[in-house]
Design a protein around this motif. Sequence first.
Motif, PDB file in Angstrom:
ATOM      1  N   PRO A   1     146.727 -75.722   8.901  1.00 12.79           N
ATOM      2  CA  PRO A   1     146.201 -75.164   7.623  1.00 12.79           C
ATOM      3  C   PRO A   1     144.990 -74.562   7.399  1.00 12.79           C
ATOM      4  O   PRO A   1     144.206 -74.535   8.109  1.00 12.79           O
ATOM      5  CB  PRO A   1     146.739 -76.329   6.508  1.00 12.79           C
ATOM      6  CG  PRO A   1     145.450 -77.157   6.885  1.00 12.79           C
ATOM      7  CD  PRO A   1     145.896 -77.236   8.822  1.00 12.79           C
ATOM      8  N   VAL A   2     145.206 -73.074   7.074  1.00 17.55           N
ATOM      9  CA  VAL A   2     143.944 -72.038   6.402  1.00 17.55           C
ATOM     10  C   VAL A   2     143.140 -73.167   5.181  1.00 17.55           C
ATOM     11  O   VAL A   2     143.671 -73.316   4.660  1.00 17.55           O
ATOM     12  CB  VAL A   2     144.676 -71.341   5.690  1.00 17.55           C
ATOM     13  CG1 VAL A   2     143.204 -70.257   5.568  1.00 17.55           C
ATOM     14  CG2 VAL A   2     145.284 -70.761   6.958  1.00 17.55           C
ATOM     15  N   PRO A   3     141.753 -72.902   5.905  1.00 18.10           N
ATOM     16  CA  PRO A   3     141.022 -73.648   4.472  1.00 18.10           C
ATOM     17  C   PRO A   3     140.764 -73.300   3.296  1.00 18.10           C
ATOM     18  O   PRO A   3     140.814 -71.557   3.448  1.00 18.10           O
ATOM     19  CB  PRO A   3     139.459 -74.453   5.325  1.00 18.10           C
ATOM     20  CG  PRO A   3     139.897 -74.167   6.541  1.00 18.10           C
ATOM     21  CD  PRO A   3     141.185 -72.760   7.121  1.00 18.10           C
ATOM     22  N   VAL A   4     140.810 -73.660   2.182  1.00 16.94           N
ATOM     23  CA  VAL A   4     140.930 -73.352   0.507  1.00 16.94           C
ATOM     24  C   VAL A   4     139.514 -73.164   0.584  1.00 16.94           C
ATOM     25  O   VAL A   4     139.556 -71.541   0.322  1.00 16.94           O
ATOM     26  CB  VAL A   4     141.136 -74.762  -0.121  1.00 16.94           C
ATOM     27  CG1 VAL A   4     140.657 -73.741  -1.510  1.00 16.94           C
ATOM     28  CG2 VAL A   4     142.058 -74.516   0.283  1.00 16.94           C
ATOM     29  N   GLU A   5     138.443 -73.107   1.243  1.00 18.77           N
ATOM     30  CA  GLU A   5     137.098 -72.109   0.878  1.00 18.77           C
ATOM     31  C   GLU A   5     136.729 -71.217   1.307  1.00 18.77           C
ATOM     32  O   GLU A   5     136.093 -70.312   0.558  1.00 18.77           O
ATOM     33  CB  GLU A   5     135.992 -73.310   1.156  1.00 18.77           C
ATOM     34  CG  GLU A   5     136.130 -74.077   3.031  1.00 18.77           C
ATOM     35  CD  GLU A   5     136.621 -74.658   3.069  1.00 18.77           C
ATOM     36  OE1 GLU A   5     136.930 -76.088   4.319  1.00 18.77           O
ATOM     37  OE2 GLU A   5     137.860 -75.210   2.440  1.00 18.77           O
ATOM     38  N   VAL A   6     137.768 -70.801   2.850  1.00 12.46           N
ATOM     39  CA  VAL A   6     137.556 -69.581   3.655  1.00 12.46           C
ATOM     40  C   VAL A   6     138.619 -68.792   2.267  1.00 12.46           C
ATOM     41  O   VAL A   6     137.817 -67.702   2.595  1.00 12.46           O
ATOM     42  CB  VAL A   6     138.492 -69.676   4.420  1.00 12.46           C
ATOM     43  CG1 VAL A   6     138.360 -68.156   5.505  1.00 12.46           C
ATOM     44  CG2 VAL A   6     138.416 -70.541   5.709  1.00 12.46           C
ATOM     45  N   LEU A   7     139.318 -69.345   1.682  1.00  8.26           N
ATOM     46  CA  LEU A   7     140.150 -67.862   0.924  1.00  8.26           C
ATOM     47  C   LEU A   7     139.426 -67.503  -0.788  1.00  8.26           C
ATOM     48  O   LEU A   7     140.368 -67.172  -1.170  1.00  8.26           O
ATOM     49  CB  LEU A   7     141.526 -68.350   0.758  1.00  8.26           C
ATOM     50  CG  LEU A   7     142.958 -67.691   1.999  1.00  8.26           C
ATOM     51  CD1 LEU A   7     143.174 -69.215   2.371  1.00  8.26           C
ATOM     52  CD2 LEU A   7     142.550 -66.313   2.487  1.00  8.26           C
ATOM     53  N   ALA A   8     138.981 -69.231  -1.261  1.00  3.18           N
ATOM     54  CA  ALA A   8     138.195 -68.786  -2.301  1.00  3.18           C
ATOM     55  C   ALA A   8     137.826 -67.285  -3.311  1.00  3.18           C
ATOM     56  O   ALA A   8     138.074 -66.686  -4.113  1.00  3.18           O
ATOM     57  CB  ALA A   8     137.612 -69.835  -2.484  1.00  3.18           C
ATOM     58  N   GLY A   9     136.678 -66.682  -2.085  1.00  4.70           N
ATOM     59  CA  GLY A   9     136.257 -65.801  -2.986  1.00  4.70           C
ATOM     60  C   GLY A   9     136.708 -64.698  -2.308  1.00  4.70           C
ATOM     61  O   GLY A   9     136.163 -63.172  -2.160  1.00  4.70           O
ATOM     62  N   ALA A  10     137.891 -64.630  -1.811  1.00  7.83           N
ATOM     63  CA  ALA A  10     138.681 -63.211  -0.897  1.00  7.83           C
ATOM     64  C   ALA A  10     139.116 -62.431  -1.736  1.00  7.83           C
ATOM     65  O   ALA A  10     139.447 -62.800  -2.399  1.00  7.83           O
ATOM     66  CB  ALA A  10     139.747 -63.943  -0.194  1.00  7.83           C
ATOM     67  N   ARG A  11     138.705 -60.895  -1.903  1.00  5.04           N
ATOM     68  CA  ARG A  11     139.324 -59.644  -2.894  1.00  5.04           C
ATOM     69  C   ARG A  11     140.710 -59.236  -1.961  1.00  5.04           C
ATOM     70  O   ARG A  11     141.591 -58.660  -2.260  1.00  5.04           O
ATOM     71  CB  ARG A  11     137.915 -58.631  -2.913  1.00  5.04           C
ATOM     72  CG  ARG A  11     136.587 -59.438  -3.647  1.00  5.04           C
ATOM     73  CD  ARG A  11     137.206 -59.787  -4.462  1.00  5.04           C
ATOM     74  NE  ARG A  11     137.748 -59.796  -5.930  1.00  5.04           N
ATOM     75  CZ  ARG A  11     138.940 -59.770  -6.940  1.00  5.04           C
ATOM     76  NH1 ARG A  11     138.977 -60.990  -6.685  1.00  5.04           N
ATOM     77  NH2 ARG A  11     139.435 -59.171  -8.003  1.00  5.04           N
ATOM     78  N   LEU A  12     140.683 -59.638  -0.628  1.00  4.78           N
ATOM     79  CA  LEU A  12     141.719 -58.798   0.065  1.00  4.78           C
ATOM     80  C   LEU A  12     141.968 -59.849   1.322  1.00  4.78           C
ATOM     81  O   LEU A  12     141.141 -59.984   1.934  1.00  4.78           O
ATOM     82  CB  LEU A  12     141.488 -57.651   1.019  1.00  4.78           C
ATOM     83  CG  LEU A  12     142.542 -56.468   1.920  1.00  4.78           C
ATOM     84  CD1 LEU A  12     143.561 -56.394   1.089  1.00  4.78           C
ATOM     85  CD2 LEU A  12     141.562 -55.638   2.437  1.00  4.78           C
ATOM     86  N   VAL A  13     143.599 -60.263   1.169  1.00  3.38           N
ATOM     87  CA  VAL A  13     143.901 -61.137   2.316  1.00  3.38           C
ATOM     88  C   VAL A  13     144.854 -60.595   3.756  1.00  3.38           C
ATOM     89  O   VAL A  13     146.008 -59.936   2.919  1.00  3.38           O
ATOM     90  CB  VAL A  13     144.484 -62.697   2.199  1.00  3.38           C
ATOM     91  CG1 VAL A  13     144.873 -63.309   3.088  1.00  3.38           C
ATOM     92  CG2 VAL A  13     143.284 -63.259   1.000  1.00  3.38           C
ATOM     93  N   VAL A  14     144.419 -60.620   4.472  1.00  2.00           N
ATOM     94  CA  VAL A  14     145.609 -59.198   5.647  1.00  2.00           C
ATOM     95  C   VAL A  14     146.545 -60.373   6.179  1.00  2.00           C
ATOM     96  O   VAL A  14     145.826 -61.247   6.901  1.00  2.00           O
ATOM     97  CB  VAL A  14     144.601 -57.969   5.985  1.00  2.00           C
ATOM     98  CG1 VAL A  14     145.614 -57.251   7.354  1.00  2.00           C
ATOM     99  CG2 VAL A  14     144.447 -57.225   5.301  1.00  2.00           C
ATOM    100  N   GLY A  15     147.782 -60.093   6.950  1.00  2.00           N
ATOM    101  CA  GLY A  15     148.077 -61.515   7.485  1.00  2.00           C
ATOM    102  C   GLY A  15     149.611 -61.144   7.458  1.00  2.00           C
ATOM    103  O   GLY A  15     150.448 -60.297   6.693  1.00  2.00           O
ATOM    104  N   GLY A  16     150.797 -61.939   8.714  1.00  2.00           N
ATOM    105  CA  GLY A  16     152.204 -61.944   8.292  1.00  2.00           C
ATOM    106  C   GLY A  16     152.614 -62.086   7.223  1.00  2.00           C
ATOM    107  O   GLY A  16     151.755 -63.021   6.802  1.00  2.00           O
TER     108      GLY A  16
END
Length: 411
Positions: A12-27
Amino acid sequence: MITVVGTGTGAPVPVEVLAGARLVVGGRRHLAAAPVPADAEQVVLGALAPALDVIERHLEKRNPVVVLASGDPGFFGIVRVLAERFGAGTLDVRPGVSSVAAAFARAGLPWDDAVVVSAHGRDLRTAVNVCRARPKVAVLTGPGAGPAELGAALRADARVLVVASALGSAQERLERVTPAEAAARDWGDAVSVVLCLDESRALGPVRTVAGPPPGPAGWALDEGEFTHRDSMITKFEVRALALARLGPRLGDLVWDIGAGSGSVAVECARFGASVTAVEKTLDGVERIRANAAAHGVDVRVVHGAAPTVLSDLDDPDAVFVGGGGRELPAVVTACARRARRTVVVAMAALDRVPATRAALTGAGFDCDGVLLQSSRLAPLPGDVTRLAATNPVFLLWGVRPRALEREGVAQ
């Protein structure tokens, strides 16, 4: 910074990696499975250029960006494109388990001796040639280059395909099929990787260096290294220059026409090329197979006469034509029409040279050649040495002005 996270094979993607993201790119499936913050912009990966433009706008604002990718994004993945556009120093890469590693793990096989080739968005022929030449290959698939297409191309080869679909998801499957069975199936679009195995050689010795075996330590082997009839073999001096002009390499397909003992075919296979040897005599066919087995390489042997049997063969990158009968110009013409890079012709008769040269230039090749006249050291009584002349041989070669390039092989 751009944080690039490998996912899709079970982690799984760690929650903390995404916590402050302003843009998320992916399939689409990666975004759906990840805990993307509600206030973050999302971009579904399709065409790369628009996504890269959006990433650049966020970087200009110093916004944290997260890119979700499959497996190890540095292995035939998006890291290359991001590093080229934004610089390697802007990337924080957190790799997951690659689909190749996962597929071999599910199959219970080591893969330190495997070759990996990508057919995603690339010409399938390179993957096919690698599968024919090596006993353990992982093929990254793509639209129009999946198990069905790979199986159709490998019907005549003694291989087993392990098709790993949707790795890391609830729909994950691992199926062992023959090339013919793979060709007859509709596999959909969930395939991650296909393992192509020669099961008789899938488990080799313990290794200290990863990757396929290195190229040969020497080439232009002595004639004594091959079984042959009445010295009917391409001499090593001629073979040395022929190999230099053929340039056999992993991912190539080479034809050896009028193969005789198969010495040229075997040497090309030792360099990693996929090789088809055409021989019109049955005893010659058996000699070629015996010589290939003795040197531990795969050579496909076709019994028949050129140019008649050539129509059923895949187009080669390079061709070697031996012999010098009356049919030589017609054979060279047929080969030159099909060869993607080069044709090399060896002949003993001066009378055949003009027509052979005309056949090569008429097919659009730049043509050159040489007369090889060598003398070998030979003993004489009294512990002295003389020079023993070998028969002179003409070697002509034609090279296309623009050779077709290939991509996608990892060793």
